[in-house]
Enzyme design. Structure first.
Site, mmCIF file in Angstrom:
data_model
loop_
_atom_site.group_PDB
_atom_site.id
_atom_site.type_symbol
_atom_site.label_atom_id
_atom_site.label_comp_id
_atom_site.label_asym_id
_atom_site.label_seq_id
_atom_site.Cartn_x
_atom_site.Cartn_y
_atom_site.Cartn_z
ATOM 1 N N HIS A 10 0.776 -1.539 -0.067
ATOM 2 C CA HIS A 10 0.479 0.064 0.269
ATOM 3 C C HIS A 10 0.752 1.538 0.023
ATOM 4 O O HIS A 10 0.451 1.820 1.116
ATOM 5 C CB HIS A 10 -1.063 0.083 1.508
ATOM 6 C CG HIS A 10 -1.649 -0.911 1.608
ATOM 7 N ND1 HIS A 10 -3.130 -1.041 1.086
ATOM 8 C CD2 HIS A 10 -1.582 -2.189 1.223
ATOM 9 C CE1 HIS A 10 -3.616 -1.780 1.262
ATOM 10 N NE2 HIS A 10 -3.182 -2.707 1.969
ATOM 11 N N LYS B 214 -0.072 4.980 0.681
ATOM 12 C CA LYS B 214 0.098 5.039 2.791
ATOM 13 C C LYS B 214 0.678 5.350 3.297
ATOM 14 O O LYS B 214 1.155 5.576 4.155
ATOM 15 C CB LYS B 214 -1.152 4.114 3.284
ATOM 16 C CG LYS B 214 -2.524 4.078 2.682
ATOM 17 C CD LYS B 214 -3.126 3.028 3.934
ATOM 18 C CE LYS B 214 -4.643 2.731 3.487
ATOM 19 N NZ LYS B 214 -4.996 1.619 2.505
ATOM 20 N N GLU C 228 -10.300 -10.321 7.219
ATOM 21 C CA GLU C 228 -9.034 -10.224 7.660
ATOM 22 C C GLU C 228 -9.396 -9.408 9.235
ATOM 23 O O GLU C 228 -9.703 -8.402 9.830
ATOM 24 C CB GLU C 228 -8.878 -8.624 6.961
ATOM 25 C CG GLU C 228 -6.667 -8.262 8.317
ATOM 26 C CD GLU C 228 -6.562 -7.331 7.089
ATOM 27 O OE1 GLU C 228 -6.889 -6.354 6.222
ATOM 28 O OE2 GLU C 228 -5.637 -6.614 7.977
ATOM 29 N N ASN D 273 1.522 -3.008 5.206
ATOM 30 C CA ASN D 273 1.718 -1.387 4.839
ATOM 31 C C ASN D 273 3.417 -1.560 5.206
ATOM 32 O O ASN D 273 3.572 -2.288 6.110
ATOM 33 C CB ASN D 273 0.186 -0.800 5.824
ATOM 34 C CG ASN D 273 -1.186 -1.212 5.781
ATOM 35 O OD1 ASN D 273 -1.694 -2.156 4.932
ATOM 36 N ND2 ASN D 273 -1.343 -0.015 4.548
HETATM 37 N N1 LIG Z 1 -4.385 -4.382 6.005
HETATM 38 C C1 LIG Z 1 -4.802 -2.924 5.432
HETATM 39 C C2 LIG Z 1 -6.124 -3.452 5.013
HETATM 40 C C3 LIG Z 1 -6.523 -2.070 4.249
HETATM 41 N N2 LIG Z 1 -6.578 -1.620 3.894
HETATM 42 C C4 LIG Z 1 -4.863 -1.802 3.753
HETATM 43 O O1 LIG Z 1 -4.507 -0.564 3.994
HETATM 44 N N3 LIG Z 1 -4.264 -2.315 5.064
#
Ligand SMILES: Nc1ccnc(=O)[nH]1
Length: 433
Positions: A77, A80, A229, A328
């Site tokens: 990502h 971010k 998740e 991330n």
């Molecule tokens: N693990 C994640 C889930 C959703 N967005 C993210 O940046 N990371």
């Protein structure tokens, strides 16, 4: 150590069976063999079992150091990345991450801000030895109109160093706005991207998935999901994705990330899901560092008791393609990380037991993600392939995985690159206010 000419011979390089297709050699119990490699014009001209008698005086002796192909990082990502100093996660939870990121995105993600942080991430990944990467791009309005052009610019700027791919990222509920989602799919197709959504248990999940698959088919797109998740055993969207793929007759590649809840579910449920995942030819990527950070975190000062990762061993045993990736870096979803796939592999070895035996687990950071990303030949060392490899100090798994190997040598098209990590201070001015 590596000549600047781009043409030379290497002797005594330790290579792995899982990453050297076609090499006839006697591999040891750890999957290693010593090989002699010749590089010409930036390509691997030959790779043969090491033979003392034939070792040429002009060859560079690697003395048994491990040589791996450059890494492929299939789930990141970098839009971010590195916002942590200005937007930390207040409590280390998933909801904390979602809320903090949403606020930062709305307030600060201009094209320049995203581009500078992306470039920082790409320089780090390149220095560590990554040659291809897929990033997700938060694509909730109006961010999609900012981030996709930045991605297209970055992909061009980095061509030849890092092959960059992007997948859009939005919660599955965003698909309910069909007109908007169709426009997004068209934008993704125009950028030669990948269609991605985050799935969780909503009442109309099946219908929404059908629409995602319909758009992927219409625009000829591969798919990339974030699924389940969470530790909630009721989260079964991985199974729903497999079912949707089968009943829609989808023929593209599908990569599914996370799948954390699967490892909390009862065996019968797991077996049924894995059968469907195999039948639908889904590939699965686990994100061990981010999952360890976010999953099983309770805000009341208790100790986590669960690693957060999914059932990679059971999947691989069924022939399902499995990978691990960075996810991330230094943002509210994960406070740490530097897009170093050796770190990911080292952590995965500990968290997921990629040992006893090591088997073909090295493919999980190289050849397998390359296949999922349709990067032919990447992630292996083979005759005719680009001479893109990493020379480590370690001569066996315990040496390789005990130190950070910060002094590794990264070779691209036969030449050692300058491995300079960007200075954090470069981002300071983006972090104020
Ligand atoms: N693990 C994640 C889930 C959703 N967005 C993210 O940046 N990371």
């Amino acid at each position: 150590m590596i000549p600047a000419s781009g043409s030379y011979r290497l002797a005594n390089a330790r290579v792995h069976r899982s990453l050297t297709p076609g090499l006839a050699a006697t591999f040891d119990g750890d999957g290693f063999a010593l090989a002699d490699i010749s590089v010409a014009d930036g390509k691997i001209a030959s790779i043969v079992a090491h033979a003392e008698s034939k070792a040429q005086a002009d060859a560079i002796d690697f003395a048994g150091r491990i040589v791996l192909p450059c890494f492929v990082d299939c789930h990141t990502h970098i839009d971010k990345g590195h916002i942590w100093p200005r937007k930390p996660n207040p409590d280390g939870t998933f909801m904390g991450a979602l809320n903090a990121t949403g606020a930062d995105r709305a307030a600060r993600w201009s094209a320049e801000d995203v581009a500078r942080r992306m470039d920082f991430s790409l320089r780090s990944a390149y220095a560590h030895g990554t040659k291809a990467m897929r990033t997700h791009l938060d694509s909730v309005p109006p961010q999609e109109e900012i981030s996709w052009p930045v991605f297209e610019t970055m992909r061009e700027r980095w061509r030849g160093r890092i092959e960059l791919q992007a997948a859009c990222l939005l919660g599955i509920e965003g698909v309910r706005d069909k007109a908007w989602f169709e426009r997004l799919a068209k934008r993704v197709a125009a950028a030669k991207g990948v269609l991605g959504v985050v799935t969780y248990m909503v009442p109309d999940l099946e219908e929404l998935l059908d629409h995602v698959f319909a758009q992927a088919i219409e625009h000829g797109l591969d798919l990339d999901f974030h699924a389940d998740e969470t530790d909630d055993v009721a989260a079964i969207s991985l199974k729903k994705i497999a079912e949707a793929s089968l009943w829609n007759g989808f023929e593209g590649n599908i990569l599914v990330g996370h799948c954390c809840s699967l490892s909390r579910q009862p065996d019968l449920e797991v077996l049924d899901t894995l059968d469907k995942v195999a039948k639908a030819r889904l590939a699965v990527v686990s994100l061990p560092m981010c999952n360890l950070y976010l999953q099983d975190r309770r805000s009341n000062g208790t100790t986590p008791r669960w690693r957060g990762v999914t059932l990679l061993h059971e999947m691989k045993a069924r022939g399902i393609k499995v990978a691990v990736a960075s996810d991330n870096t230094r943002d509210p979803f994960y406070a740490y990380g530097d897009l170093d796939m050796l770190e990911v592999y080292r952590m995965a070895t500990r968290i997921l037991h990629f040992d006893h035996p090591v088997g073909d687990w090295p493919r999980a950071v190289t050849a397998t993600p390359a296949e999922v990303m349709r990067l032919e030949g990447a992630g292996t060392l083979a005759v005719g392939g680009s001479a893109d490899f990493i020379v480590f100090k370690g001569r066996n798994w315990t040496e390789l995985l005990s130190r950070p190997e910060s002094d590794r040598i990264v070779v691209r098209e036969g030449r050692a690159i300058e491995r300079r990590l960007p200075d954090y201070a470069e981002l300071d001015e983006l972090m104020v206010g």
